[in-house]
Design an enzyme around this catalytic site. Structure first.
Site, mmCIF file in Angstrom:
data_model
loop_
_atom_site.group_PDB
_atom_site.id
_atom_site.type_symbol
_atom_site.label_atom_id
_atom_site.label_comp_id
_atom_site.label_asym_id
_atom_site.label_seq_id
_atom_site.Cartn_x
_atom_site.Cartn_y
_atom_site.Cartn_z
ATOM 1 N N LYS A 15 -27.204 -27.888 63.666
ATOM 2 C CA LYS A 15 -28.324 -28.114 64.125
ATOM 3 C C LYS A 15 -28.779 -29.638 64.109
ATOM 4 O O LYS A 15 -29.383 -30.279 65.142
ATOM 5 C CB LYS A 15 -29.301 -27.340 63.176
ATOM 6 C CG LYS A 15 -30.939 -27.240 63.540
ATOM 7 C CD LYS A 15 -31.590 -26.042 62.831
ATOM 8 C CE LYS A 15 -32.988 -26.109 62.864
ATOM 9 N NZ LYS A 15 -33.337 -26.630 61.757
ATOM 10 N N SER A 16 -28.516 -30.160 62.910
ATOM 11 C CA SER A 16 -28.965 -31.639 62.688
ATOM 12 C C SER A 16 -28.165 -32.597 63.973
ATOM 13 O O SER A 16 -28.664 -33.597 64.422
ATOM 14 C CB SER A 16 -28.743 -32.293 61.495
ATOM 15 O OG SER A 16 -29.364 -31.510 60.310
ATOM 16 N N ARG A 20 -29.696 -34.609 67.214
ATOM 17 C CA ARG A 20 -29.571 -36.314 67.314
ATOM 18 C C ARG A 20 -28.776 -36.675 68.461
ATOM 19 O O ARG A 20 -28.877 -37.444 69.118
ATOM 20 C CB ARG A 20 -28.917 -36.808 65.954
ATOM 21 C CG ARG A 20 -29.910 -36.943 64.949
ATOM 22 C CD ARG A 20 -29.273 -36.791 63.572
ATOM 23 N NE ARG A 20 -30.289 -37.004 62.314
ATOM 24 C CZ ARG A 20 -31.071 -35.964 61.902
ATOM 25 N NH1 ARG A 20 -30.627 -34.855 62.315
ATOM 26 N NH2 ARG A 20 -31.906 -36.163 60.745
ATOM 27 N N GLY A 96 -39.576 -28.944 63.469
ATOM 28 C CA GLY A 96 -40.149 -30.081 62.674
ATOM 29 C C GLY A 96 -39.310 -31.404 62.938
ATOM 30 O O GLY A 96 -39.850 -32.443 63.244
ATOM 31 N N GLN A 171 -35.373 -36.987 58.411
ATOM 32 C CA GLN A 171 -35.905 -37.130 59.691
ATOM 33 C C GLN A 171 -37.060 -38.368 60.002
ATOM 34 O O GLN A 171 -37.001 -38.919 60.841
ATOM 35 C CB GLN A 171 -36.905 -35.770 59.564
ATOM 36 C CG GLN A 171 -36.424 -34.423 59.742
ATOM 37 C CD GLN A 171 -37.280 -33.545 59.818
ATOM 38 O OE1 GLN A 171 -38.419 -33.649 59.619
ATOM 39 N NE2 GLN A 171 -36.541 -31.998 59.690
ATOM 40 N N ASP A 319 -32.196 -27.734 52.058
ATOM 41 C CA ASP A 319 -32.080 -26.775 52.782
ATOM 42 C C ASP A 319 -31.364 -25.543 52.615
ATOM 43 O O ASP A 319 -31.443 -24.453 52.943
ATOM 44 C CB ASP A 319 -31.321 -27.113 54.222
ATOM 45 C CG ASP A 319 -32.127 -28.125 55.095
ATOM 46 O OD1 ASP A 319 -33.512 -28.047 54.621
ATOM 47 O OD2 ASP A 319 -31.633 -28.728 56.090
ATOM 48 N N ARG A 350 -41.309 -22.966 50.488
ATOM 49 C CA ARG A 350 -40.320 -21.723 50.097
ATOM 50 C C ARG A 350 -40.346 -21.358 48.428
ATOM 51 O O ARG A 350 -39.664 -20.506 48.125
ATOM 52 C CB ARG A 350 -38.865 -22.747 50.460
ATOM 53 C CG ARG A 350 -38.828 -22.579 52.150
ATOM 54 C CD ARG A 350 -37.575 -23.291 52.566
ATOM 55 N NE ARG A 350 -37.207 -23.075 53.869
ATOM 56 C CZ ARG A 350 -36.443 -23.649 54.760
ATOM 57 N NH1 ARG A 350 -35.814 -24.906 54.217
ATOM 58 N NH2 ARG A 350 -36.455 -23.846 55.900
#
EC number: 2.5.1.19
Length: 434
Positions: A15-16, A20, A96, A171, A319, A350
Site C-alpha cells: 500500500k505504501s 508513493r 489519510g 506521511q 500499523d 485503535r
C-alpha cells in the site's frame, strides 16, 4: 482451530509503495509504469485524486502468468507543475496517506485546492500537515477542530525548510519532501525516530545517519525528476495477518512469497521472533531498491507475551499493533503496549477499539492514554459475538483472525472495510483452510 497450509502469491501489493509510486510518477517528467499496483480502496483513491488534479493515468489488468491478475498503472506527466486547478474537492475517501501526502504537492501549485474524505478521515488530525506547509509559505486552512477539509492556496514560491519531525510519521515526512521538491534551494528533514523510508529510497534522496541515531534527509528543490518504472512487492502489513493465522493454526505452515522486507516495515517480525514465533525468511533479494523475500510461518504453541514500549519499536510496528495484540492475547493470554498514543488518531481510536472488542471476547483489559494491557482471559465467548469495526480495516481483519483462533462465531459490523487494504482477505483465508 483449523489447519492452514499453502503457498501465497496473492498478498496485496504494498500500500505504501503504491501510493508513493503514483505520486512520484505524477511529479516526474515522462511516462511512469507501475507494475503490480494495489487495487485497495486507498490506493485507488490516490489515482482518482491525481486524475481530478489533471494528471493523465491509465490502469489495466494483466495476467501475471501464475493465476494472478496484476494491475499496471501508466502515468504521463510533464513534471513538478503539471497539475491543474481541480473543479471539485479532491475526495480522498478513507485514505489519510492520500490526503496528507497530496497536501504537500498541492501546496506548491499556484491555485486553490480542497482535500476532503469520508466521515472517518474528516475526524483525523491535520494540524501536523498544515504546520510545515505554512512555514514554507502556503496558505492552509482547516476546520476549527484542526481536521479536514484541508483548503490550500498554493504558491510556486515555496520557501526551503529545515523541519524536525515532532513525531515519527512517514506521511508528514513525505509531504514535506514533496513540497520541498518545488522550493528554490536545499531543504532538510530531521528525523529523531525512524519511520518507513520508501519516499527517500524511491526519490533517491541523500540521507545522513548521525551518531546519535538521528537521520537527516536532504532535498534539492526544482530539479527535474526523471520518470522510471516501479514494481510493487507484496505488503508486509498484509502479511502480518497471514502470519498470525499460521502461528495460531493447528499443524499449519504458510509460505508468503515476494514480500517487501524493508527494515522500517518488518519490525513486527523481529518482535515475534524474539517471542518465540516459528518464522523464517528465505530467498532475499533486491527489487527496485527494496529488499524482497519469502516468509515461512509455522504453528507455534509457546509464544511469549508481547510487551512493547520502546519508542522506536512502537513506531516500527504501529500499523501491526491490532494484529499483534490479538495474536498475543490468544497465544499467551497477555499483551502490553505503551508510548503508542498515535494509535488514537488512526482510522479509528485503535486503543479503544481493541480494548472494547477484546473485552467482548472475555479478556480482562485496561487502557491508558498511550496504550493498554491485556491481563488475561476470564471467559470464552460461546455465543455469537458482535465485533464493532469502527470503519477500520485493520480492526476488522484482526478480529476475523480472532474468530478463527477462538473457534467462535463473530459478527463484524462492517466486513467490507477490509477492502481498504486487502480486497481478497476473506477468500485467501478460505483458500488456506485445510
Amino acid at each position: 482451530m483449523s489447519t492452514f497450509q499453502g503457498e501465497v502469491t496473492t498478498l496485496p501489493p504494498d500500500k505504501s509503495i503504491s501510493h508513493r509510486a503514483a505520486l512520484i510518477g505524477a511529479l516526474a517528467e515522462g511516462t511512469t509504469e507501475i507494475s503490480n499496483f494495489s487495487g485497495g480502496y486507498d490506493n485507488q483513491s490516490t489515482l482518482s485524486v491525481l486524475r481530478d488534479a489533471g494528471i493523465s493515468i491509465r490502469q489495466e489488468e494483466l495476467s501475471a502468468g501464475d493465476g494472478r491478475i496484476e494491475r499496471r498503472v501508466v502515468i504521463e506527466s510533464n513534471g513538478l507543475w503539471s497539475f491543474r486547478e481541480p473543479s471539485v474537492p479532491l475526495m480522498c475517501n478513507n485514505s489519510g496517506s492520500t490526503m496528507r501526502m497530496m497536501a504537500g504537492i498541492m501546496a506548491a501549485q499556484p491555485f486553490r485546492s480542497e482535500l476532503v474524505g469520508d466521515a472517518s478521515l474528516m475526524k483525523r488530525p491535520m494540524k501536523r500537515v498544515a504546520d510545515p506547509l505554512r512555514q514554507m509559505g502556503a496558505e492552509i486552512s482547516l476546520s476549527d477542530a484542526g481536521t479536514a477539509p484541508v483548503v490550500i492556496h498554493g504558491t510556486k514560491a515555496l520557501k526551503t525548510i529545515e523541519y524536525r519531525l515532532p513525531v515519527p510519521s512517514a506521511q508528514v515526512k513525505s509531504l514535506v519532501a514533496f513540497a520541498a521538491l518545488h522550493a528554490d534551494g536545499q531543504s532538510k528533514i530531521i528525523e529523531p525516530i525512524r519511520s518507513r523510508d520508501h519516499t527517500e529510497l524511491m526519490l533517491g534522496l541523500a540521507t545522513i545517519d548521525r551518531p546519535d541515531g538521528v537521520r537527516e534527509i536532504i532535498i534539492d528543490g526544482r530539479k527535474p525528476i526523471a520518470a522510471k518504472p516501479f514494481k510493487v512487492p507484496a505488503d508486509p502489513s498484509a502479511a502480518c495477518f497471514m502470519i498470525a493465522l499460521g502461528l495460531l493454526g493447528e499443524r499449519s505452515e504458510i509460505v508468503l512469497r515476494n514480500v517487501c522486507l524493508n527494515p522500517t516495515r518488518v519490525a513486527y517480525i523481529d518482535v515475534l521472533q524474539e517471542a518465540g514465533a516459528g518464522l523464517g525468511i528465505e530467498n532475499v533479494r533486491s527489487e527496485g531498491g527494496e529488499p524482497v523475500g519469502d516468509i515461512v510461518v509455522r504453528s507455534c504453541s509457546g509464544l511469549k507475551p508481547l510487551r512493547i514500549s520502546d519508542h522506536g519499536v512502537v513506531a516500527g510496528v504501529i500499523d501491526e499493533v491490532p494484529m499483534l495484540a490479538v495474536l498475543s492475547a490468544f497465544a499467551s493470554g497477555e499483551f502490553e503496549l505503551h508510548n503508542a498514543a498515535e494509535l488514537r488518531t488512526k482510522e479509528s481510536d485503535r486503543i479503544d477499539a481493541l480494548v472494547v472488542n477484546l473485552q467482548r471476547l472475555g479478556f480482562e483489559c485496561e487502557q491508558y492514554a498511550d496504550g493498554f494491557v491485556v491481563k488475561g482471559r476470564k471467559t470464552v465467548a460461546s455465543e455469537e459475538v458482535e465485533i464493532e469495526c469502527f470503519d477500520d480495516h485493520r480492526i476488522a481483519m484482526s478480529f476475523t483472525i480472532a474468530a478463527e483462533a477462538a473457534g467462535a462465531s463473530l459478527r463484524l459490523s462492517d466486513r467490507d472495510v477490509a477492502g481498504v487494504s486487502f480486497p481478497n482477505f476473506f477468500a485467501l483465508i478460505d483458500s488456506l483452510r485445510q
